[in-house]
Design a protein around this motif. Structure first.
Motif, mmCIF file in Angstrom:
data_model
loop_
_atom_site.group_PDB
_atom_site.id
_atom_site.type_symbol
_atom_site.label_atom_id
_atom_site.label_comp_id
_atom_site.label_asym_id
_atom_site.label_seq_id
_atom_site.Cartn_x
_atom_site.Cartn_y
_atom_site.Cartn_z
ATOM 1 N N UNK A 70 27.147 71.336 46.232
ATOM 2 C CA UNK A 70 27.169 70.454 45.069
ATOM 3 C C UNK A 70 27.698 69.079 45.453
ATOM 4 N N UNK A 71 28.852 69.062 46.093
ATOM 5 C CA UNK A 71 29.543 67.814 46.389
ATOM 6 C C UNK A 71 30.334 67.953 47.683
ATOM 7 N N UNK A 72 30.421 66.866 48.425
ATOM 8 C CA UNK A 72 31.306 66.792 49.589
ATOM 9 C C UNK A 72 32.325 65.700 49.300
ATOM 10 N N UNK A 73 33.595 66.079 49.352
ATOM 11 C CA UNK A 73 34.677 65.149 49.019
ATOM 12 C C UNK A 73 35.716 65.136 50.131
ATOM 13 N N UNK A 74 36.438 64.034 50.227
ATOM 14 C CA UNK A 74 37.551 63.939 51.173
ATOM 15 C C UNK A 74 38.688 64.838 50.693
ATOM 16 N N UNK A 75 39.447 65.368 51.633
ATOM 17 C CA UNK A 75 40.538 66.296 51.309
ATOM 18 C C UNK A 75 41.533 65.684 50.326
ATOM 19 N N UNK A 76 41.764 64.380 50.425
ATOM 20 C CA UNK A 76 42.748 63.759 49.542
ATOM 21 C C UNK A 76 42.262 63.654 48.089
ATOM 22 N N UNK A 77 41.037 64.064 47.815
ATOM 23 C CA UNK A 77 40.533 64.106 46.446
ATOM 24 C C UNK A 77 40.367 65.561 45.977
ATOM 25 N N UNK A 78 41.159 66.445 46.536
ATOM 26 C CA UNK A 78 41.063 67.869 46.186
ATOM 27 C C UNK A 78 41.313 68.106 44.697
ATOM 28 N N UNK A 79 42.149 67.306 44.073
ATOM 29 C CA UNK A 79 42.398 67.463 42.634
ATOM 30 C C UNK A 79 41.113 67.212 41.849
ATOM 31 N N UNK A 80 40.338 66.237 42.282
ATOM 32 C CA UNK A 80 39.047 65.949 41.631
ATOM 33 C C UNK A 80 38.088 67.132 41.802
ATOM 34 N N UNK A 81 38.095 67.716 42.998
ATOM 35 C CA UNK A 81 37.243 68.880 43.265
ATOM 36 C C UNK A 81 37.657 70.052 42.382
ATOM 37 N N UNK A 82 38.947 70.281 42.260
ATOM 38 C CA UNK A 82 39.440 71.381 41.434
ATOM 39 C C UNK A 82 39.052 71.177 39.974
ATOM 40 N N UNK A 83 39.137 69.961 39.502
ATOM 41 C CA UNK A 83 38.752 69.678 38.117
ATOM 42 C C UNK A 83 37.261 69.908 37.911
ATOM 43 N N UNK A 84 36.461 69.559 38.894
ATOM 44 C CA UNK A 84 35.010 69.787 38.808
ATOM 45 C C UNK A 84 34.714 71.287 38.701
ATOM 46 N N UNK A 85 35.464 72.101 39.446
ATOM 47 C CA UNK A 85 35.292 73.554 39.367
ATOM 48 C C UNK A 85 35.748 74.092 38.013
ATOM 49 N N UNK A 86 36.926 73.658 37.566
ATOM 50 C CA UNK A 86 37.465 74.142 36.288
ATOM 51 C C UNK A 86 36.574 73.784 35.103
ATOM 52 N N UNK A 87 35.921 72.648 35.167
ATOM 53 C CA UNK A 87 35.090 72.192 34.047
ATOM 54 C C UNK A 87 33.667 72.763 34.119
ATOM 55 N N UNK A 88 33.408 73.573 35.144
ATOM 56 C CA UNK A 88 32.097 74.213 35.330
ATOM 57 C C UNK A 88 30.972 73.201 35.538
ATOM 58 N N UNK A 89 31.304 72.031 36.095
ATOM 59 C CA UNK A 89 30.289 71.019 36.384
ATOM 60 C C UNK A 89 29.597 71.275 37.708
#
Length: 52
Positions: free
Chosen positions: A23-42
């Protein structure tokens, strides 16, 4: 059962017959953004975190 599935799946991944949906590739320092994307089912696949 999981071990059996893994034994069948790993060769298929190695032979490129099965590929994960990224779905997405993100830098490790944006892990909070990745977690929110998972929690919101996006996310419509896996989220990959890259490490510098």
């Amino acid at each position: 059962m999981i071990a059996t599935a893994g034994q069948a799946l790993l060769p298929a991944v190695a032979d490129d017959r099965v590929r994960p949906l990224i779905d997405t590739t993100l830098a490790f320092d944006t892990a909070a953004r990745a977690a929110e994307r998972l929690r919101s089912h996006q996310a419509q696949g896996k989220i990959v975190l890259t490490v510098p």
